[in-house]
Design a protein around this motif. Structure first.
Motif, PDB file in Angstrom:
ATOM      1  N   GLN A   7     -10.868   4.943   4.777  1.00 19.68           N
ATOM      2  CA  GLN A   7     -10.083   4.098   4.130  1.00 19.68           C
ATOM      3  C   GLN A   7      -8.867   4.578   4.845  1.00 19.68           C
ATOM      4  N   PHE A  29       0.832  -3.583   4.886  1.00 19.75           N
ATOM      5  CA  PHE A  29      -0.508  -4.907   4.556  1.00 19.75           C
ATOM      6  C   PHE A  29      -1.731  -4.514   3.442  1.00 19.75           C
ATOM      7  N   GLU A  30      -2.402  -3.555   3.964  1.00 20.37           N
ATOM      8  CA  GLU A  30      -3.598  -2.864   2.398  1.00 20.37           C
ATOM      9  C   GLU A  30      -4.136  -1.891   2.940  1.00 20.37           C
ATOM     10  N   THR A  50      -7.337  -0.155   2.745  1.00 10.55           N
ATOM     11  CA  THR A  50      -9.056  -0.768   3.409  1.00 10.55           C
ATOM     12  C   THR A  50      -9.590   0.548   4.512  1.00 10.55           C
ATOM     13  N   VAL A  90      -4.165   2.819   5.420  1.00 10.66           N
ATOM     14  CA  VAL A  90      -3.440   1.917   5.213  1.00 10.66           C
ATOM     15  C   VAL A  90      -2.575   1.356   6.287  1.00 10.66           C
ATOM     16  N   THR A  91      -3.081  -0.342   6.362  1.00 18.07           N
ATOM     17  CA  THR A  91      -2.752  -0.752   7.807  1.00 18.07           C
ATOM     18  C   THR A  91      -1.299  -1.135   7.701  1.00 18.07           C
TER      19      THR A  91
END
Length: 159
Positions: free
Chosen positions: A6, A98-99, A101, A8-9
């Motif tokens: 996972q 962004f999110e 992911t 963080v983008t």
């Protein structure tokens, strides 16, 4: 090395980058900073995070990209990096976040281009929805210029 699934983008200019989510402590909006005299160009200053002075690095400058004004999407990602054998907290200013992911597939090693470049700051290159995502090796990215962190001021100097 553990495998991180996972991330963080985040975005800087037109590019997408990622940092392992387990290294991120929080994501903040821009806030006033205490600037330090004679600091390196990418060391923006110190912010107060719950009473602790946290140095902030401008990711654009660190990546040798042109400066840009903050926007409503600008964020400071507070994360931990290993520097000189101990974990240190610092902020990384990005154009946007962004999110959280996973990436599509495995990370590929940084490309070899037969020329000198700072590939050691890249942990790998992945993809997300058809877009390349460069995953930073945070410790090496920050260690490129550890001087900024060495100038961290005590929390009581933060305005």
């Amino acid at each position: 090395m553990s495998i991180t699934s996972q991330y963080v983008t985040l975005g800087v200019a037109q590019d997408m980058f990622a940092v392992p989510v387990e290294r991120v402590q929080e994501i903040l909006e821009p806030q006033p900073m205490a600037r330090m005299p004679h600091a390196p160009a990418d060391f923006l200053g110190i912010i107060d995070v719950r009473g602790e002075g946290v140095p902030v690095i401008d990711l654009r400058t660190r990546l040798d990209l042109p400066a840009a004004a903050d926007t409503e999407n600008t964020r400071i990602i507070v994360l931990e990096v290993q520097l000189r054998g101990s974990m240190r907290k610092l902020g990384l200013k990005a154009d946007r976040v962004f999110e959280v992911t996973g990436l599509d597939g495995d990370l590929e090693p940084p490309p070899e281009i037969g020329a000198r470049w700072r590939a050691e700051t890249v942990r790998g290159v992945g993809r997300r929805n058809g877009t390349f995502v460069t995953v930073f090796d945070l410790d090496r990215l920050i260690a490129m210029d550890a001087v900024a962190l060495d100038r961290q001021a005590p929390a009581d100097l933060v305005a």
